[in-house]
Design an enzyme around this catalytic site. Structure first.
Site, short mmCIF file in Angstrom:
data_model
loop_
_atom_site.label_atom_id
_atom_site.label_comp_id
_atom_site.label_asym_id
_atom_site.label_seq_id
_atom_site.Cartn_x
_atom_site.Cartn_y
_atom_site.Cartn_z
N CYS A 1 44.01 48.86 41.23
CA CYS A 1 42.60 49.24 41.08
C CYS A 1 41.67 48.08 41.41
CB CYS A 1 42.37 49.73 39.65
SG CYS A 1 40.64 50.14 39.34
N CYS B 1 38.57 47.85 39.15
CA CYS B 1 38.79 47.26 37.83
C CYS B 1 39.00 45.75 37.92
CB CYS B 1 40.05 47.84 37.18
SG CYS B 1 40.26 49.59 37.34
N ASP B 2 39.76 45.31 38.91
CA ASP B 2 40.28 43.94 38.89
C ASP B 2 39.75 43.01 39.99
OD1 ASP B 2 41.82 44.75 36.75
OD2 ASP B 2 43.52 45.31 38.00
#
Ligand code: NAP
Length: 325
Positions: free
Chosen positions: A152, A155-156
């Site tokens: 992701c 997200c990261d």
């Protein structure tokens, strides 16, 4: 903390509302397909429950920018789009609960859907539990998930500011997310097993023009290495069989999807590759049970096809309920 894409280990603790004894429509999955089925089901004045494992949104909730969903010429960010769908479903009265479905009993007029927290009863079921990222299955992948291995970028990505990272895959997701990651990373290396991308031409052109993106063609990842976090990736050239090691502090894996059908095995007709087989009205081989979105066997997996499936599945469920009345 890095989430490693969909490998969340969050416990949101409980539900967003109390469940009823019996629903007319229970929808498993709160991505675009499930939320749209929720809009159509509740707008038809049927008791409609959407059960979502984590947070409504599915994969779109993890996508930074959606450019091909009609009505948003400038694009819209994924979480924003699904939030709107969720609000729309709630506006017409759909309930949304958080639970993970682990078993299901579909035979008979009343279906039982078994979650970790509760058992739900329904006259009809719409299965829209989607798909999750396919794993590479190489040494180091599991060990370093959340420590440099991610599924992701939204997200990261920000954890890799100024660093050199790799993206694995050649489809729309790999290329789109590689472009997104260039906002943070110094260099993004796309590792692809062939010498041609599968991604749409518009994404390919953008990636080829992007000076921060380089390609490693005809290459597969054979190992992810490091001490506490990802430091190196072992690569094999599939044409020459030559092996090499590249230094990267992160690796984002986008090699396709696998349908979330664990709780359905032996209960419903699946294709050889594990997707639910439906007719054009989203009917499965079981009366009163429908499927919608990425979990369904079909050619084009897009938000726009997921929402179309969701609408059709709900209307088929409503028609079935009317026939039974
Ligand atoms: P995908 O289209 O199935 O592409 C998967 C990629 O991973 C392919 O390039 C494939 O290589 C490669 N691959 C598969 N297994 C592999 C393995 N074991 N090792 C190394 N490489 C492997 O998956 P996706 O990109 O996640 O997309 C899923 C669906 O969502 C697609 O229908 C896509 O069009 C859609 N999507 C659309 C958009 C958009 O429209 N903007 C954005 C994201 C996703 P080969 O090419 O050699 O098969």
């Amino acid at each position: 903390m890095e989430q490693g894409g969909m490998m969340f280990d969050l416990n949101l603790g409980g539900t967003l509302s109390e469940k009823k004894e019996l629903y007319e429509i229970v929808i498993i999955g709160g991505g675009p397909a499930g939320l749209t089925a929720g809009i159509y089901g509740s707008r038809s004045k049927r008791d409609t429950l959407i059960i979502e494992k984590l947070l409504p949104g599915g994969q779109v909730g993890l996508t930074d920018l959606v450019e091909n969903y009609p009505g948003f010429p400038e694009g819209i960010d994924g979480p924003d789009l699904v939030k709107r769908m969720e609000e729309q479903a709630k506006r017409f009265g759909a309930e949304i609960l958080t639970d993970e479905i682990i078993d299901i009993s579909l035979a008979g007029d009343i279906k039982e859907i078994v979650g970790r927290s509760n058992v739900y009863k329904a006259k009809t079921v719409i299965i829209a539990s989607g798909a999750e990222p396919r794993k590479l299955g190489v040494p180091g992948e599991k060990e370093f998930t959340g420590k440099g291995v991610s599924y992701c970028a939204t997200c990261d990505g920000a954890f890799f500011e100024g660093q050199e990272i790799a993206v694995v895959g050649g489809g729309d997701t790999a290329v789109q997310e590689a472009i997104y990651l260039t906002q943070f990373a110094k260099k993004v290396t796309i590792i692809h097993r062939r010498d041609k991308l599968r991604a749409s031409k518009i994404l390919q052109e953008r990636a080829f023009k992007n000076e921060k993106i380089e390609f490693l063609w005809n290459s597969i990842v054979t190992e992810i290495m490091g001490s506490k976090r990802v430091e190196k990736i072992k690569i094999k050239n599939v044409k020459t069989q030559e092996e090499s090691v590249i230094e990267k502090s992160g690796i984002f894996i986008y090699i396709g999807l696998v349908p979330n059908t664990d709780y359905l095995k032996g209960k419903i007709k699946l294709s050889e590759d594990g997707y639910i087989i439906t007719d054009e009205n989203m009917k499965t081989d079981i009366e009163g049970v429908y499927a919608a979105g990425d979990i369904r066997k079909k050619n084009l997996r897009q938000i726009v096809t997921a929402v179309a499936d969701g609408a059709q599945a709900a209307m088929s469920a409503v028609e079935y309920l009317e026939e039974k009345e």
